[in-house]
Design an enzyme around this catalytic site. Structure first.
Site, PDB file in Angstrom:
ATOM      1  N   LYS A  59       0.674  -1.203   0.016  1.00  0.00           N
ATOM      2  CA  LYS A  59       0.102   0.074  -0.110  1.00  0.00           C
ATOM      3  C   LYS A  59       0.899   1.359  -0.170  1.00  0.00           C
ATOM      4  CE  LYS A  59      -3.706  -2.412   2.308  1.00  0.00           C
ATOM      5  NZ  LYS A  59      -4.603  -2.607   3.478  1.00  0.00           N
ATOM      6  N   GLN A 103      -4.720  -0.968   9.785  1.00  0.00           N
ATOM      7  CA  GLN A 103      -4.747  -2.637   9.187  1.00  0.00           C
ATOM      8  C   GLN A 103      -5.228  -3.803  10.012  1.00  0.00           C
ATOM      9  OE1 GLN A 103      -3.820  -3.221   5.838  1.00  0.00           O
ATOM     10  NE2 GLN A 103      -3.951  -5.339   6.256  1.00  0.00           N
ATOM     11  N   ASP A 126     -10.827   3.308   4.267  1.00  0.00           N
ATOM     12  CA  ASP A 126     -11.354   1.780   4.089  1.00  0.00           C
ATOM     13  C   ASP A 126     -12.814   1.795   4.069  1.00  0.00           C
ATOM     14  OD1 ASP A 126      -9.666  -0.268   4.307  1.00  0.00           O
ATOM     15  OD2 ASP A 126      -9.071  -0.080   6.133  1.00  0.00           O
TER      16      ASP A 126
END
Ligand code: GUN
Length: 311
Positions: A59, A103, A126
């Protein structure tokens, strides 16, 4: 008699990822021109989960390639919920940070729901905050979860019709299954969500025009679950290290790869069955995986555009 062999279309996630990344570049430049700074992404990686470390590195590497400012905050695995909340709140306050990603999975002692709730909804790249989940459920604009949004993008770019089609989603996770179902519904598909308690799962799956497998079990979906000609989207990423299991799944050249490496990456769908029965499918690797990161970049840029008054 002519033997008409069906050749399925391979839905190439790497190609679509490259297209999305190319579209991101001028948007990053526009943010810089307008705001005097690039879009900014903060990734919080708790502990040392090797799979998470690989994902996060991917990422931040992609963000760097696109000129997106990025930083990784990596607290130790034994951090408390309150300490992690403090990190998130500090990121919420920083004006140059447009996107915050925590995460998952988080260590057991952490209250995951409280952490996701603490991320400022306008920085929630997200799309996991209940605000963004609610916007999605009510069909209003908002940040969408990256993997399912990437799948919709892939289907659109390959001109696979969704309206009126029966889409069956196997898996009801908050990250993929549920938002995938909402996004397909928004595209006017008729949607069925299946899970571990669904009766006659193969039978339900065989009614799908579009079958999305997001279960997390290597090659669980076999030919028995597929109508001939269905479009099959495989979200799974499972590492198979057991030789017997590899032999059960593969009878082709990839077994030699297993011998060489000692493991193989396998989706939730049996790859040979999918290639034999579907009309179009996402391979593993190279299907859904690359899209998640591309959509994260797009969400970060979108958030920067909104926060800097560009849109
Ligand atoms: N872990 C697995 N997939 C994801 C994702 O899309 N976002 C985050 N934050 N964690 C994940």
């Amino acid at each position: 008699m002519v033997n008409l062999k069906f050749v399925p279309q391979i839905l190439d996630g790497n190609r679509v990822r490259d297209e999305i990344k190319a579209e991101c570049r001028p948007r990053v430049d526009r943010v810089i021109d307008h705001a005097g700074r690039p879009p900014g992404l903060a990734v919080v990686l708790v502990g040392e989960n090797p799979a998470s470390q690989v994902y996060v590195r991917s990422k931040t590497k992609t963000a760097g390639e696109l000129g997106i400012y990025n930083e990784t905050i990596a607290p130790p695995a034994n951090i408390s919920t309150d300490q992690l909340l403090a990190i998130v709140r500090e990121l919420n306050e920083r004006p140059e940070i447009d996107g915050i990603l925590v995460q998952l999975p988080l260590p057991k002692q952490i209250d995951e729901a409280r952490i996701l709730l603490a991320v400022a909804p306008e920085k929630d790249v997200d799309g996991f905050h209940p605000c963004n989940v609610g916007l999605l459920a009510t069909g209003r604009p908002g940040l969408r979860p990256c993997t399912p949004a990437g799948i919709i993008e892939l289907l659109k770019r390959y001109q696979i019709p969704m309206a009126g089609r029966h889409a069956v989603v196997v898996g009801r996770s908050n990250i993929v299954g549920k938002p995938m179902s909402m996004l397909l519904l928004q595209e006017n598909a008729t949607v069925t969500i299946c899970h571990s308690r669904t009766h006659d799962l193969p039978g339900v799956c065989r009614t799908a025009d579009i079958l999305v497998a997001a279960i997390g079990r290597a090659a669980m979906i076999t030919a028995d679950f597929m109508r001939a000609g269905a479009v099959v989207i495989d979200v799974g990423m499972n590492r198979v290290t057991d030789r017997g299991e590899a032999e059960r799944i593969f009878s082709d050249a990839r077994l030699a790869d297993f011998e060489k490496r000692g493991s193989l990456l396998v989706g939730d769908v049996n790859p040979q069955d999918m290639a034999r029965v579907s009309s179009a499918y996402t391979p593993v690797p190279g299907g859904v995986g690359p899209l998640t990161i591309a959509m994260l970049m797009r969400n970060t840029i979108e958030s920067a555009e909104r926060r800097t008054g560009l849109c």
